[in-house]
Design a protein around this motif. Structure first.
Motif, PDB file in Angstrom:
ATOM      1  N   LEU A   1      -9.019  29.234  -3.978  1.00  0.00           N
ATOM      2  CA  LEU A   1      -9.572  30.447  -3.734  1.00  0.00           C
ATOM      3  C   LEU A   1      -7.687  31.634  -4.152  1.00  0.00           C
ATOM      4  O   LEU A   1      -7.980  32.236  -4.840  1.00  0.00           O
ATOM      5  CB  LEU A   1      -8.953  30.920  -1.993  1.00  0.00           C
ATOM      6  N   ALA A   2      -6.910  30.865  -4.634  1.00  0.00           N
ATOM      7  CA  ALA A   2      -5.550  31.561  -4.891  1.00  0.00           C
ATOM      8  C   ALA A   2      -5.857  31.220  -6.652  1.00  0.00           C
ATOM      9  O   ALA A   2      -5.004  32.562  -7.097  1.00  0.00           O
ATOM     10  CB  ALA A   2      -4.520  31.032  -4.724  1.00  0.00           C
ATOM     11  N   GLU A   3      -6.252  30.673  -6.842  1.00  0.00           N
ATOM     12  CA  GLU A   3      -6.850  30.273  -9.164  1.00  0.00           C
ATOM     13  C   GLU A   3      -7.835  31.488  -8.902  1.00  0.00           C
ATOM     14  O   GLU A   3      -7.663  32.271 -10.349  1.00  0.00           O
ATOM     15  CB  GLU A   3      -7.393  29.017  -9.037  1.00  0.00           C
ATOM     16  N   SER A   4      -8.321  31.715  -7.803  1.00  0.00           N
ATOM     17  CA  SER A   4      -9.375  32.900  -7.959  1.00  0.00           C
ATOM     18  C   SER A   4      -9.267  34.671  -7.947  1.00  0.00           C
ATOM     19  O   SER A   4      -9.821  35.361  -8.326  1.00  0.00           O
ATOM     20  CB  SER A   4     -10.248  32.494  -7.910  1.00  0.00           C
ATOM     21  N   GLY A   5      -8.136  34.478  -7.597  1.00  0.00           N
ATOM     22  CA  GLY A   5      -7.400  35.673  -7.364  1.00  0.00           C
ATOM     23  C   GLY A   5      -6.890  36.320  -6.266  1.00  0.00           C
ATOM     24  O   GLY A   5      -6.500  37.282  -5.643  1.00  0.00           O
ATOM     25  N   PHE A   6      -7.535  36.124  -4.490  1.00  0.00           N
ATOM     26  CA  PHE A   6      -6.849  35.770  -3.682  1.00  0.00           C
ATOM     27  C   PHE A   6      -5.319  35.340  -3.514  1.00  0.00           C
ATOM     28  O   PHE A   6      -5.202  34.948  -3.659  1.00  0.00           O
ATOM     29  CB  PHE A   6      -7.413  35.221  -2.534  1.00  0.00           C
ATOM     30  N   THR A   7      -4.870  36.254  -2.663  1.00  0.00           N
ATOM     31  CA  THR A   7      -3.756  36.118  -2.542  1.00  0.00           C
ATOM     32  C   THR A   7      -3.441  35.030  -1.207  1.00  0.00           C
ATOM     33  O   THR A   7      -2.228  34.686  -1.107  1.00  0.00           O
ATOM     34  CB  THR A   7      -2.188  36.890  -2.191  1.00  0.00           C
ATOM     35  N   ASP A   8      -4.087  35.548   0.212  1.00  0.00           N
ATOM     36  CA  ASP A   8      -4.310  35.294   1.129  1.00  0.00           C
ATOM     37  C   ASP A   8      -5.560  34.379   1.631  1.00  0.00           C
ATOM     38  O   ASP A   8      -6.693  35.093   1.355  1.00  0.00           O
ATOM     39  CB  ASP A   8      -4.125  36.389   2.161  1.00  0.00           C
ATOM     40  N   ALA A   9      -5.758  33.281   1.948  1.00  0.00           N
ATOM     41  CA  ALA A   9      -6.656  32.427   2.343  1.00  0.00           C
ATOM     42  C   ALA A   9      -6.645  32.578   4.000  1.00  0.00           C
ATOM     43  O   ALA A   9      -4.893  31.197   4.118  1.00  0.00           O
ATOM     44  CB  ALA A   9      -5.972  31.272   2.079  1.00  0.00           C
ATOM     45  N   VAL A  10      -7.171  32.565   5.030  1.00  0.00           N
ATOM     46  CA  VAL A  10      -6.824  32.445   6.041  1.00  0.00           C
ATOM     47  C   VAL A  10      -7.924  31.777   6.955  1.00  0.00           C
ATOM     48  O   VAL A  10      -9.430  32.096   6.903  1.00  0.00           O
ATOM     49  CB  VAL A  10      -6.731  33.974   6.509  1.00  0.00           C
ATOM     50  N   PHE A  11      -7.705  29.851   7.666  1.00  0.00           N
ATOM     51  CA  PHE A  11      -8.950  29.870   7.976  1.00  0.00           C
ATOM     52  C   PHE A  11      -8.921  29.764   9.747  1.00  0.00           C
ATOM     53  O   PHE A  11      -7.515  29.148  10.701  1.00  0.00           O
ATOM     54  CB  PHE A  11      -8.659  28.351   7.311  1.00  0.00           C
ATOM     55  N   ILE A  12      -9.778  30.027  10.265  1.00  0.00           N
ATOM     56  CA  ILE A  12     -10.014  30.456  11.635  1.00  0.00           C
ATOM     57  C   ILE A  12     -10.883  29.738  12.003  1.00  0.00           C
ATOM     58  O   ILE A  12     -11.799  29.983  11.623  1.00  0.00           O
ATOM     59  CB  ILE A  12     -10.459  31.528  11.638  1.00  0.00           C
ATOM     60  N   SER A  13     -10.183  28.945  13.257  1.00  0.00           N
ATOM     61  CA  SER A  13     -10.999  27.598  13.749  1.00  0.00           C
ATOM     62  C   SER A  13     -11.659  28.329  15.214  1.00  0.00           C
ATOM     63  O   SER A  13     -10.873  28.828  16.301  1.00  0.00           O
ATOM     64  CB  SER A  13     -10.210  26.499  14.044  1.00  0.00           C
ATOM     65  N   GLY A  14     -12.701  27.668  15.326  1.00  0.00           N
ATOM     66  CA  GLY A  14     -13.505  27.691  16.566  1.00  0.00           C
ATOM     67  C   GLY A  14     -13.472  26.366  17.384  1.00  0.00           C
ATOM     68  O   GLY A  14     -14.573  25.903  17.922  1.00  0.00           O
ATOM     69  N   HIS A  15     -12.644  25.173  17.290  1.00  0.00           N
ATOM     70  CA  HIS A  15     -12.183  24.086  17.733  1.00  0.00           C
ATOM     71  C   HIS A  15     -10.923  23.794  17.557  1.00  0.00           C
ATOM     72  O   HIS A  15     -10.183  23.703  16.726  1.00  0.00           O
ATOM     73  CB  HIS A  15     -13.711  23.146  16.961  1.00  0.00           C
ATOM     74  N   LEU A  16     -10.846  23.295  19.176  1.00  0.00           N
ATOM     75  CA  LEU A  16      -9.221  22.530  19.143  1.00  0.00           C
ATOM     76  C   LEU A  16      -8.220  22.331  18.213  1.00  0.00           C
ATOM     77  O   LEU A  16      -7.639  22.650  17.746  1.00  0.00           O
ATOM     78  CB  LEU A  16      -8.694  22.082  20.807  1.00  0.00           C
ATOM     79  N   THR A  17      -8.824  20.865  17.824  1.00  0.00           N
ATOM     80  CA  THR A  17      -8.029  20.352  17.137  1.00  0.00           C
ATOM     81  C   THR A  17      -8.212  20.322  15.278  1.00  0.00           C
ATOM     82  O   THR A  17      -8.049  19.836  14.803  1.00  0.00           O
ATOM     83  CB  THR A  17      -8.981  18.750  17.091  1.00  0.00           C
ATOM     84  N   ASN A  18      -9.636  20.849  15.411  1.00  0.00           N
ATOM     85  CA  ASN A  18      -9.932  21.212  13.435  1.00  0.00           C
ATOM     86  C   ASN A  18      -7.909  22.007  13.080  1.00  0.00           C
ATOM     87  O   ASN A  18      -7.180  21.836  12.181  1.00  0.00           O
ATOM     88  CB  ASN A  18     -10.438  22.356  13.280  1.00  0.00           C
ATOM     89  N   ASP A  19      -7.852  22.585  14.151  1.00  0.00           N
ATOM     90  CA  ASP A  19      -6.914  23.463  13.815  1.00  0.00           C
ATOM     91  C   ASP A  19      -4.559  22.454  13.326  1.00  0.00           C
ATOM     92  O   ASP A  19      -4.437  22.894  12.706  1.00  0.00           O
ATOM     93  CB  ASP A  19      -5.717  24.543  14.821  1.00  0.00           C
ATOM     94  N   TRP A  20      -5.475  21.163  14.393  1.00  0.00           N
ATOM     95  CA  TRP A  20      -3.976  20.114  13.943  1.00  0.00           C
ATOM     96  C   TRP A  20      -4.646  20.219  12.277  1.00  0.00           C
ATOM     97  O   TRP A  20      -3.650  20.218  11.410  1.00  0.00           O
ATOM     98  CB  TRP A  20      -4.219  19.153  14.813  1.00  0.00           C
TER      99      TRP A  20
END
Length: 273
Positions: free
Chosen positions: A102-121
């Motif tokens: 995503l950074a290489e293709s032009g995005f400055t921010d990549a935001v990963f929003i989880s719906g499962h507790l341990t995904n966040d870990w």
């Protein structure tokens, strides 16, 4: 005039135009699972909810929404039939690699929003790994959507009173997306007996949910709480609260970070992961 926001439904020239025009080109990536949610709720719940949140906030935060990651770090549900999951290291690597591209293709921010507790870990590890190599003008961050909620709103949605899994909150939210994904006649109530006479009983969850099959050992049905009073209308109320909180969190971080960071980031050696 609104623009398309789902990257997988957009043509390449539309994505290119967004990247050229956006002040802070931002990609929102929902991170879910495929796991049991009681006997009444679809197994894609943890992907459906963050995807809906991302789509609802995309215009407000001026972001595009990437396809969801629908397998997650949910080995604690092993034991129930049909469960699929990724190793935590695998999910961290997926998050890292997506952030790089995503950074290489032009995005400055990549935001990963989880719906499962341990995904966040795992997602936070992947985000941290990505920032070791990306220039400091790029930001990679991850959080479960409920982290944006106030304590009062959290208590109504996910808590000891509301339940922690396939509960009234998650069930109502999925009903607001598509009532056909829920069979309220199949609901059951499961309320594992956790002590509440310690300073922070919710902290026990992190300890209980570590390890393969740990949730399977806790809950007979895969439900934690009573979902029987869930309605699509209640789910819509939850989405209004959640989307406001998540959108506000992202916008605020983007607004204040240049003022809060007082010094340049120290140089870091390239690391091989």
């Amino acid at each position: 005039m609104s623009i398309p926001r789902r990257m997988d439904e957009m043509r390449h020239p539309e994505v290119k135009a967004y990247l050229e025009d956006a002040e802070v080109p931002t990609a929102l990536i929902p991170v879910g699972t495929t796991e049991q949610h009681g006997e009444h709720l679809a197994m894609g719940t943890d992907a459906f909810i963050p995807t809906e949140i991302c789509e609802r906030i995309a215009e407000d935060v001026d972001a595009l929404v990437g396809p969801p990651i629908t397998y997650g770090a949910s080995d604690m549900h092993a034991g129930y039939e049909g469960i699929t999951y990724l190793n935590y290291r695998t999910l961290a690597t997926v998050v890292r690699d997506l952030a790089y591209s995503l950074a290489e293709s032009g995005f400055t921010d990549a935001v990963f929003i989880s719906g499962h507790l341990t995904n966040d870990w795992a997602a936070k590890v992947g985000a941290n790994q990505a920032t070791h190599d990306l220039p400091e003008e790029h930001y990679v961050y991850a959080f479960p959507y409920w982290d944006a909620l106030s304590g009062e709103d959290m208590a109504e949605y996910l808590s000891f009173d509301a339940g922690w899994h396939a509960n009234i909150g998650e069930t109502a939210a999925v009903m607001a997306i598509d009532e056909g994904l829920v069979d309220l006649e199949s609901t059951s109530t499961d309320d594992p007996d956790l002590p509440e006479d310690i300073e922070n009983p919710a902290a026990l969850l992190d300890h209980l949910l570590v390890g393969k099959g740990s949730y399977y050992r806790v809950s007979e049905t895969g439900t934690w709480g009573d979902p029987s009073e869930a309605t699509a209308e209640l789910g819509e109320e939850y989405f209004e609260t959640i989307t406001h909180a998540v959108g506000e969190l992202i916008n605020t971080f983007q607004d204040v970070r240049d003022d809060i960071y007082k010094r340049d980031r120290p140089d870091r050696a390239q690391e091989q992961w």
